[in-house]
Design an enzyme around this catalytic site. Structure first.
Site, mmCIF file in Angstrom:
data_model
loop_
_atom_site.group_PDB
_atom_site.id
_atom_site.type_symbol
_atom_site.label_atom_id
_atom_site.label_comp_id
_atom_site.label_asym_id
_atom_site.label_seq_id
_atom_site.Cartn_x
_atom_site.Cartn_y
_atom_site.Cartn_z
ATOM 1 N N ASP A 45 0.842 -1.197 0.000
ATOM 2 C CA ASP A 45 0.000 0.000 0.000
ATOM 3 C C ASP A 45 0.876 1.246 0.000
ATOM 4 O O ASP A 45 1.630 1.474 0.953
ATOM 5 C CB ASP A 45 -0.910 0.020 1.239
ATOM 6 C CG ASP A 45 -1.830 1.233 1.202
ATOM 7 O OD1 ASP A 45 -2.793 1.195 0.413
ATOM 8 O OD2 ASP A 45 -1.560 2.227 1.905
ATOM 9 N N TYR A 50 2.850 9.931 0.613
ATOM 10 C CA TYR A 50 3.837 9.398 1.551
ATOM 11 C C TYR A 50 5.268 9.770 1.174
ATOM 12 O O TYR A 50 6.203 9.552 1.954
ATOM 13 C CB TYR A 50 3.713 7.863 1.690
ATOM 14 C CG TYR A 50 2.329 7.380 2.083
ATOM 15 C CD1 TYR A 50 1.378 8.268 2.589
ATOM 16 C CD2 TYR A 50 1.946 6.050 1.953
ATOM 17 C CE1 TYR A 50 0.097 7.849 2.917
ATOM 18 C CE2 TYR A 50 0.672 5.625 2.303
ATOM 19 C CZ TYR A 50 -0.242 6.534 2.773
ATOM 20 O OH TYR A 50 -1.508 6.110 3.113
ATOM 21 N N LYS A 79 -2.411 6.199 -4.404
ATOM 22 C CA LYS A 79 -3.595 7.034 -4.123
ATOM 23 C C LYS A 79 -3.412 8.440 -4.676
ATOM 24 O O LYS A 79 -2.300 8.995 -4.628
ATOM 25 C CB LYS A 79 -3.832 7.125 -2.606
ATOM 26 C CG LYS A 79 -3.728 5.799 -1.886
ATOM 27 C CD LYS A 79 -4.155 5.858 -0.441
ATOM 28 C CE LYS A 79 -3.791 4.564 0.284
ATOM 29 N NZ LYS A 79 -2.455 4.548 0.859
ATOM 30 N N HIS A 112 -7.765 9.320 -2.458
ATOM 31 C CA HIS A 112 -7.303 9.214 -1.076
ATOM 32 C C HIS A 112 -8.352 9.719 -0.064
ATOM 33 O O HIS A 112 -8.529 9.142 1.016
ATOM 34 C CB HIS A 112 -5.990 9.997 -0.951
ATOM 35 C CG HIS A 112 -5.069 9.515 0.117
ATOM 36 N ND1 HIS A 112 -3.707 9.482 -0.019
ATOM 37 C CD2 HIS A 112 -5.310 9.057 1.373
ATOM 38 C CE1 HIS A 112 -3.158 9.023 1.097
ATOM 39 N NE2 HIS A 112 -4.112 8.762 1.951
HETATM 40 N N1 LIG Z 1 -5.969 5.813 3.276
HETATM 41 C C1 LIG Z 1 -5.588 6.530 4.318
HETATM 42 O O1 LIG Z 1 -6.035 7.656 4.533
HETATM 43 C C2 LIG Z 1 -4.621 5.950 5.260
HETATM 44 C C3 LIG Z 1 -3.876 4.852 4.889
HETATM 45 N N2 LIG Z 1 -2.957 4.315 5.743
HETATM 46 C C4 LIG Z 1 -2.178 3.120 5.283
HETATM 47 O O2 LIG Z 1 -2.264 2.124 6.285
HETATM 48 C C5 LIG Z 1 -0.944 1.752 6.698
HETATM 49 C C6 LIG Z 1 -0.931 1.298 8.151
HETATM 50 O O3 LIG Z 1 -1.389 2.315 9.019
HETATM 51 P P1 LIG Z 1 -0.417 3.139 10.000
HETATM 52 O O4 LIG Z 1 -1.118 4.418 10.275
HETATM 53 O O5 LIG Z 1 0.917 3.173 9.414
HETATM 54 O O6 LIG Z 1 -0.416 2.377 11.352
HETATM 55 P P2 LIG Z 1 -0.461 0.868 11.899
HETATM 56 O O7 LIG Z 1 -1.697 0.734 12.690
HETATM 57 O O8 LIG Z 1 -0.177 -0.098 10.808
HETATM 58 O O9 LIG Z 1 0.748 0.893 12.915
HETATM 59 C C7 LIG Z 1 2.075 1.002 12.507
HETATM 60 C C8 LIG Z 1 2.912 1.098 13.772
HETATM 61 O O10 LIG Z 1 2.796 -0.120 14.511
HETATM 62 C C9 LIG Z 1 4.073 -0.700 14.717
HETATM 63 N N3 LIG Z 1 3.935 -2.149 14.499
HETATM 64 C C10 LIG Z 1 3.830 -2.818 13.332
HETATM 65 N N4 LIG Z 1 3.701 -4.135 13.529
HETATM 66 C C11 LIG Z 1 3.721 -4.326 14.863
HETATM 67 C C12 LIG Z 1 3.622 -5.478 15.682
HETATM 68 N N5 LIG Z 1 3.493 -6.699 15.154
HETATM 69 N N6 LIG Z 1 3.709 -5.303 17.032
HETATM 70 C C13 LIG Z 1 3.861 -4.073 17.563
HETATM 71 N N7 LIG Z 1 3.945 -2.931 16.834
HETATM 72 C C14 LIG Z 1 3.870 -3.056 15.493
HETATM 73 C C15 LIG Z 1 4.977 -0.061 13.680
HETATM 74 O O11 LIG Z 1 6.307 0.043 14.166
HETATM 75 P P3 LIG Z 1 7.541 -0.650 13.397
HETATM 76 O O12 LIG Z 1 7.583 -0.096 12.009
HETATM 77 O O13 LIG Z 1 8.701 -0.255 14.225
HETATM 78 O O14 LIG Z 1 7.267 -2.129 13.424
HETATM 79 C C16 LIG Z 1 4.376 1.322 13.514
HETATM 80 O O15 LIG Z 1 4.832 2.204 14.501
HETATM 81 C C17 LIG Z 1 -0.138 3.018 6.422
HETATM 82 O O16 LIG Z 1 1.251 2.761 6.460
HETATM 83 C C18 LIG Z 1 -0.699 3.412 5.084
HETATM 84 O O17 LIG Z 1 -0.131 2.590 4.080
HETATM 85 C C19 LIG Z 1 -2.817 4.811 7.016
HETATM 86 C C20 LIG Z 1 -3.535 5.916 7.437
HETATM 87 C C21 LIG Z 1 -4.487 6.572 6.586
HETATM 88 O O1 LIG Z 2 -2.814 7.908 4.212
HETATM 89 C C1 LIG Z 2 -2.598 8.660 5.123
HETATM 90 C C2 LIG Z 2 -1.559 8.331 6.119
HETATM 91 O O2 LIG Z 2 -1.798 8.881 7.336
HETATM 92 C C3 LIG Z 2 -2.029 10.248 7.271
HETATM 93 C C4 LIG Z 2 -2.076 10.816 8.624
HETATM 94 O O3 LIG Z 2 -3.178 10.359 9.312
HETATM 95 C C5 LIG Z 2 -3.344 10.420 6.571
HETATM 96 O O4 LIG Z 2 -3.635 11.732 6.493
HETATM 97 C C6 LIG Z 2 -3.289 9.930 5.204
HETATM 98 O O5 LIG Z 2 -4.552 9.868 4.683
#
Ligand SMILES: NC(=O)C1=CN([C@@H]2O[C@H](COP(=O)(O)OP(=O)(O)OC[C@H]3O[C@@H](n4cnc5c(N)ncnc54)[C@H](OP(=O)(O)O)[C@@H]3O)[C@@H](O)[C@H]2O)C=CC1
Ligand SMILES: O=C1CO[C@H](CO)[C@@H](O)[C@@H]1O
Length: 317
Positions: A45, A50, A79, A112
């Site tokens: 993703d 990003y 996105k 997005h």
């Molecule tokens: N469409 C949108 O608007 C959005 C899309 N997204 C997408 O979703 C993805 C995931 O969401 P995100 O907000 O990054 O957060 P997550 O809920 O995936 O959490 C990520 C965090 O959790 C930690 N982590 C990962 N695996 C583990 C585990 N097994 N045990 C403990 N901690 C863990 C990571 O640290 P570490 O790296 O050190 O393991 C990192 O700090 C984003 O990266 C993006 O691609 C996110 C937000 C908004």
């Molecule tokens: O994809 C995303 C990753 O996280 C950001 C912070 O919340 C969002 O704004 C964005 O939509």
């Protein structure tokens, strides 16, 4: 371990677990993506926002060059950011993403957010809504321009992200190319059962973002609920299956019918996050996890609240 795949109504196969890349550390992201592919990830993703599509593409291309995987075995999402909703901006934005990746197509192109913003040219990747200037713009017009990207063979399928059921219905009503995915936040604290059911009824599937509640988010306020992966209820359930709290959460999201995309840049956690396809939570376990729901959202984008298309108003799903 590889993720199981799901056959989408348009005939595309989507791996049911993907790698998130928001805040994947610069300088390490390409290596992280390649490593994830080596250990079985086939779904990545990404997003223009990003700022790391080049590194994501580098990781993907290296894995292909080294014969670990073929391009057609991967499911890559990007996105369209909010500043490119004007119809003439859509194709150039996609072409920029493809150029960044060094790839000729993506498997899924998502809008997005339903909210259009003026392009002020300044973005802080960690606070992407800071100073955002929103304006009224019909996202159906944006969708029409996205459909042309499919016609050109640059994209296999289209979807949206952060759309409510009503917003999604507006797209469904005008779409020539139907949306396949709505990417939304889903966690045990926000299990989104209503929106998932709505989507399913329309043959649209849900990608679950921030499955762990995005613990690295910089704007967390004191006192807000946190998803504690060491919660004794999660750990206790995990013990029955020789899994940990994070794996129990991801399995819960899969059994809710969603495709989680956890982000990790840590090799051990990348591996453990995909190691969830050899067990099934019982009905009783699912009930315990349902009990975590507080309808609490960690990505609230409150800067966009004034917009007519702000998707997270109370009582809407
Ligand atoms: N469409 C949108 O608007 C959005 C899309 N997204 C997408 O979703 C993805 C995931 O969401 P995100 O907000 O990054 O957060 P997550 O809920 O995936 O959490 C990520 C965090 O959790 C930690 N982590 C990962 N695996 C583990 C585990 N097994 N045990 C403990 N901690 C863990 C990571 O640290 P570490 O790296 O050190 O393991 C990192 O700090 C984003 O990266 C993006 O691609 C996110 C937000 C908004
Ligand atoms: O994809 C995303 C990753 O996280 C950001 C912070 O919340 C969002 O704004 C964005 O939509």
């Amino acid at each position: 371990m590889a993720a199981e795949t799901f056959l989408l109504p348009n005939g595309q196969k989507i791996p049911m677990l993907g790698l998130g890349t928001w805040l994947s550390p610069p300088g390490k992201c390409a290596q992280t993506v390649k490593y994830a592919i080596e250990v079985g990830y086939r779904h990545i993703d990404a997003a223009w926002l990003y700022g790391n599509e080049m590194e994501v593409g580098e990781g993907v291309r290296k894995a292909i060059e080294e014969g670990i995987v073929k391009r057609e075995d991967l499911f890559i999402t990007t996105k369209l950011w909010n500043t490119f909703h004007e119809k003439d901006d859509v194709l150039p934005a996609l072409k920029k993403s493809l150029e960044n990746f060094g790839l000729s197509y993506v498997d899924l192109f998502l809008m997005h957010w339903p909210v259009a913003c003026k392009n002020t040219g300044t973005f802080d990747i960690q606070l992407p809504f800071k100073d955002a200037v929103y304006y009224d713009h019909d996202f159906c017009e944006t969708w029409k321009a996205m459909e042309e990207c499919v016609d050109l063979g640059l994209v296999k399928s289209l979807g949206v992200s952060n759309f409510t059921s009503k917003q999604l219905q507006r797209i469904i009503d005008i779409a020539r190319v139907k949306p396949t995915i709505n990417q939304i936040e889903v966690t045990p604290l926000l299990n989104q059962k209503k929106l998932i059911a709505f989507c399913k009824e329309k043959d649209i599937y849900v990608t679950a973002y921030s499955p762990f509640g995005s613990p690295a988010r910089p704007w967390r306020k004191d006192g807000e609920p946190v998803l504690n992966l060491q919660d004794p209820r999660l750990v206790g359930i995990g013990k029955q299956y020789n899994k940990n709290g994070a794996q129990v959460v991801l399995r819960y999201l899969i059994q809710l019918g969603t495709f989680p995309i956890p982000k990790s840049a840590n090799p051990a956690r990348i591996q453990e996050n995909i190691d969830i396809f050899d067990f099934e939570l019982s009905k009783e376990d699912m009930k315990v996890l349902d009990g975590f729901n507080k309808d609490f959202r960690c990505v609230h984008a409150e800067e966009l609240m004034e917009s007519n298309e702000y998707p997270f108003k109370d009582c809407e799903f």
